[in-house]
Design an enzyme around this catalytic site. Structure first.
Site, PDB file in Angstrom:
ATOM      1  N   ASP A  86      32.798 -86.772 110.427  1.00  0.00           N
ATOM      2  CA  ASP A  86      32.042 -86.448 109.212  1.00  0.00           C
ATOM      3  C   ASP A  86      32.587 -87.331 108.103  1.00  0.00           C
ATOM      4  OD1 ASP A  86      30.240 -83.677 108.378  1.00  0.00           O
ATOM      5  OD2 ASP A  86      31.064 -84.902 106.744  1.00  0.00           O
TER       6      ASP A  86
ATOM      7  N   THR B 104      18.515 -85.000 107.104  1.00  0.00           N
ATOM      8  CA  THR B 104      17.279 -85.786 106.950  1.00  0.00           C
ATOM      9  C   THR B 104      16.453 -85.101 105.854  1.00  0.00           C
ATOM     10  OG1 THR B 104      16.454 -84.541 108.861  1.00  0.00           O
ATOM     11  CG2 THR B 104      17.102 -86.824 109.257  1.00  0.00           C
TER      12      THR B 104
ATOM     13  N   CYS C 194      15.020 -76.947 106.557  1.00  0.00           N
ATOM     14  CA  CYS C 194      13.984 -77.225 107.564  1.00  0.00           C
ATOM     15  C   CYS C 194      12.555 -76.966 107.071  1.00  0.00           C
ATOM     16  CB  CYS C 194      14.259 -76.396 108.815  1.00  0.00           C
ATOM     17  SG  CYS C 194      15.805 -76.857 109.604  1.00  0.00           S
TER      18      CYS C 194
ATOM     19  N   ARG D 298      20.355 -74.864  99.972  1.00  0.00           N
ATOM     20  CA  ARG D 298      19.455 -76.024  99.948  1.00  0.00           C
ATOM     21  C   ARG D 298      18.004 -75.569  99.821  1.00  0.00           C
ATOM     22  NH1 ARG D 298      21.658 -79.133 105.144  1.00  0.00           N
ATOM     23  NH2 ARG D 298      21.851 -76.989 105.811  1.00  0.00           N
TER      24      ARG D 298
HETATM   25  N1  LIG Z   1      20.488 -76.219 109.515  1.00  0.00           N
HETATM   26  C1  LIG Z   1      19.579 -75.925 110.423  1.00  0.00           C
HETATM   27  O1  LIG Z   1      19.262 -74.747 110.616  1.00  0.00           O
HETATM   28  C2  LIG Z   1      18.928 -76.969 111.278  1.00  0.00           C
HETATM   29  C3  LIG Z   1      18.209 -76.559 112.407  1.00  0.00           C
HETATM   30  C4  LIG Z   1      17.606 -77.517 113.207  1.00  0.00           C
HETATM   31  C5  LIG Z   1      17.698 -78.854 112.864  1.00  0.00           C
HETATM   32  N2  LIG Z   1      18.372 -79.245 111.756  1.00  0.00           N
HETATM   33  C6  LIG Z   1      18.443 -80.679 111.458  1.00  0.00           C
HETATM   34  O2  LIG Z   1      19.726 -81.153 111.822  1.00  0.00           O
HETATM   35  C7  LIG Z   1      20.141 -82.184 110.937  1.00  0.00           C
HETATM   36  C8  LIG Z   1      21.470 -81.801 110.296  1.00  0.00           C
HETATM   37  O3  LIG Z   1      21.268 -80.642 109.521  1.00  0.00           O
HETATM   38  P1  LIG Z   1      22.466 -79.687 109.116  1.00  0.00           P
HETATM   39  O4  LIG Z   1      21.843 -78.421 108.667  1.00  0.00           O
HETATM   40  O5  LIG Z   1      23.492 -79.639 110.184  1.00  0.00           O
HETATM   41  O6  LIG Z   1      23.040 -80.464 107.853  1.00  0.00           O
HETATM   42  P2  LIG Z   1      24.402 -80.157 107.092  1.00  0.00           P
HETATM   43  O7  LIG Z   1      24.238 -80.644 105.711  1.00  0.00           O
HETATM   44  O8  LIG Z   1      24.848 -78.755 107.317  1.00  0.00           O
HETATM   45  O9  LIG Z   1      25.461 -81.079 107.829  1.00  0.00           O
HETATM   46  C9  LIG Z   1      25.381 -82.447 107.820  1.00  0.00           C
HETATM   47  C10 LIG Z   1      26.795 -82.998 107.829  1.00  0.00           C
HETATM   48  O10 LIG Z   1      26.686 -84.398 107.968  1.00  0.00           O
HETATM   49  C11 LIG Z   1      27.636 -84.996 107.132  1.00  0.00           C
HETATM   50  N3  LIG Z   1      27.213 -86.351 106.905  1.00  0.00           N
HETATM   51  C12 LIG Z   1      26.279 -86.826 106.044  1.00  0.00           C
HETATM   52  N4  LIG Z   1      26.136 -88.147 106.195  1.00  0.00           N
HETATM   53  C13 LIG Z   1      26.988 -88.494 107.188  1.00  0.00           C
HETATM   54  C14 LIG Z   1      27.304 -89.715 107.805  1.00  0.00           C
HETATM   55  N5  LIG Z   1      26.701 -90.844 107.454  1.00  0.00           N
HETATM   56  N6  LIG Z   1      28.247 -89.732 108.782  1.00  0.00           N
HETATM   57  C15 LIG Z   1      28.855 -88.590 109.138  1.00  0.00           C
HETATM   58  N7  LIG Z   1      28.604 -87.402 108.601  1.00  0.00           N
HETATM   59  C16 LIG Z   1      27.672 -87.368 107.635  1.00  0.00           C
HETATM   60  C17 LIG Z   1      27.707 -84.116 105.910  1.00  0.00           C
HETATM   61  O11 LIG Z   1      28.957 -84.275 105.247  1.00  0.00           O
HETATM   62  C18 LIG Z   1      27.550 -82.732 106.530  1.00  0.00           C
HETATM   63  O12 LIG Z   1      28.806 -82.150 106.846  1.00  0.00           O
HETATM   64  C19 LIG Z   1      18.994 -82.364 109.954  1.00  0.00           C
HETATM   65  O13 LIG Z   1      18.134 -83.372 110.415  1.00  0.00           O
HETATM   66  C20 LIG Z   1      18.287 -81.019 110.011  1.00  0.00           C
HETATM   67  O14 LIG Z   1      16.924 -81.119 109.642  1.00  0.00           O
HETATM   68  C21 LIG Z   1      19.006 -78.327 110.966  1.00  0.00           C
END
Ligand SMILES: NC(=O)c1ccc[n+]([C@@H]2O[C@H](COP(=O)([O-])OP(=O)(O)OC[C@H]3O[C@@H](n4cnc5c(N)ncnc54)[C@H](O)[C@@H]3O)[C@@H](O)[C@H]2O)c1
Length: 401
Positions: free
Chosen positions: A29, A83, A257, A325
């Site tokens: 991360d 994203t 989402c 968010r």
């Molecule tokens: N949260 C949900 O319920 C959920 C469910 C299904 C899909 N998604 C998808 O999964 C993806 C991630 O979502 P999330 O909720 O886990 O996000 P999040 O914000 O909880 O976590 C993302 C992590 O990535 C890190 N990060 C950002 N840029 C980075 C980089 N260049 N290199 C390394 N780390 C980096 C951030 O510091 C953060 O800790 C998104 O595309 C989201 O749409 C999320």
């Protein structure tokens, strides 16, 4: 086998916890604070217990890092970075681009690269693969696959093990290796014919929810104007054993989402000259709910909220998570302040938000419940203000949708 997971948020850390039982996992991360906390065994994600994390660290199965060099010898890389939308509400692939840079610049040997981040069809083939190749100075060629994440944070009945998982590789070998990886910790894997189908299915799942939430939000306004209870009507409709699925009204949709993914689908549709009318309108209806709620509150309070002290109860986007968010509370607060109200908020799960702290659940003229966490009692909500408006349908005795 070494697995590198890029992004240690809701998706990445959850996958890390499951995969660590079968593989050596390094969680990459770019947020040093998160990485430091994780390496101390402190989880920041609901559903991943700190005690489990500590155990995985102590047994050498998991560690977090901000150093790209630590992923150099990974056999499998999973990308799980945000994203979101840009300020003008267009798909923002800048985090994916940065993740591709980390992967391309550091992976030293052929690996399987799986994307779990949500994006529009074609992202794996036309964005992730060429970007990783662009950033790599080595003559290594990787396998590429997509397996969109379906995790629902805070939910205990469905998890990585029992939630069916879609997947598709750019090649047959990529598909086969992806199946092998996830089958260690997921019971039901569903292969689709192309990455684009998997990417589109994920977007459509969330668009289905967005459109139905907008429909029920519109119906809440219709029911109120007809003088009938929206909740009783929905429960009545829900007695039909087929062809109906109950969604409940709210002050709007939040999280990473539902307010975001449909816009990725709409953008892809419009890029290809196809209509996205329902999707765009559904988004508007959900965004407009916050104004409707504030108008209802004003109407019940003499049409004027000037100088009224209003307490917003629950600012997280959903029950029992700290995630703010895209929370509907933000627009509710904005409209209340625009109407001259003096607004504070109570949410001990979130605690700190936008430079403000959670206020006591007491002493307001008006309270509006946007999210009800399970640690807040109905009795305490009802006694915090003489007038309480509930947008959740979980506070009997309050005014509401
Ligand atoms: N949260 C949900 O319920 C959920 C469910 C299904 C899909 N998604 C998808 O999964 C993806 C991630 O979502 P999330 O909720 O886990 O996000 P999040 O914000 O909880 O976590 C993302 C992590 O990535 C890190 N990060 C950002 N840029 C980075 C980089 N260049 N290199 C390394 N780390 C980096 C951030 O510091 C953060 O800790 C998104 O595309 C989201 O749409 C999320």
């Amino acid at each position: 086998m070494k697995v590198a997971i890029i992004g240690q948020g809701y998706v990445g850390l959850t996958i890390s916890a499951f995969a660590s039982n079968y593989f050596q996992v390094v969680g990459f991360d770019n947020n040093q604070k998160i990485v430091n906390q994780l390496n101390l065994g402190q989880s920041h994600i609901e559903g991943v217990e700190s005690s489990l994390l500590l155990k995985l660290i102590k047994t050498g199965k998991y560690r977090a890092t901000t150093s790209g060099a630590d992923i150099a010898d990974a056999d499998i890389v999973v990308i799980a970075v945000p994203t979101p939308l840009t300020v003008d509400r267009k798909p923002d692939l800048s985090y994916l681009d940065a993740a591709c840079k980390t992967v391309g610049a550091n992976l030293e040997r052929p690996a399987l690269v799986i994307n779990e981040s949500t994006s529009f069809p074609g992202t794996l083939r036309n964005f992730i693969k060429p970007h990783i190749e662009k950033y790599s100075s080595r003559a290594v060629s990787h396998l590429y696959a997509i397996s969109p994440e379906r995790v629902d944070p805070g939910r205990s009945d469905f998890n990585q093990k029992n939630t069916p998982r879609l997947y598709a590789g750019l090649t047959e070998e990529a598909s086969a290796r992806t199946k092998e990886f996830y089958s260690k910790f997921c019971d039901n894997l569903v292969e689709v014919s192309s990455p684009e189908v998997a990417e589109a299915a994920k977007l459509f799942e969330n668009t289905f929810r967005q459109v139905n939430i907008a429909l029920v939000n519109e119906f809440a306004q219709i029911a109120h104007s007809l003088g009938i209870s929206v909740y009783e009507t929905l429960d009545a409709a829900n007695t039909k054993p087929y062809g109906f699925m109950k969604f409940t009204p709210s002050a709007g949709v939040g999280g990473h989402c539902i307010p975001v993914d449909p816009t990725y689908l709409a953008a892809a549709a419009e890029d290809h000259g196809a209509p996205a009318t329902f999707i765009r309108r559904a988004n508007e209806v959900n965004l407009e709910m916050s104004r409707y709620v504030v108008n209802r509150i004003a109407a019940d309070n003499g049409g004027n909220l000037q100088e009224k002290s209003v307490l917003v109860v629950g600012v997280a986007y959903k029950t029992d998570v700290a995630d703010v968010r895209e929370t509907a509370a933000e627009l509710v607060i904005k409209h209340l302040r625009d109407a001259g109200a003096v607004v504070s908020w109570h949410d001990d799960v979130v605690a700190d938000w936008k430079g403000e702290k959670s206020s006591p659940l007491a002493g307001a003229d008006i309270a509006v419940v946007v999210t009800k966490h399970s640690n807040v009692s109905v009795k305490d909500i009802l006694s915090c203000a003489p007038y309480v408006f509930d947008t959740t349908g979980t506070v009997p005795g309050a005014k509401g949708l």
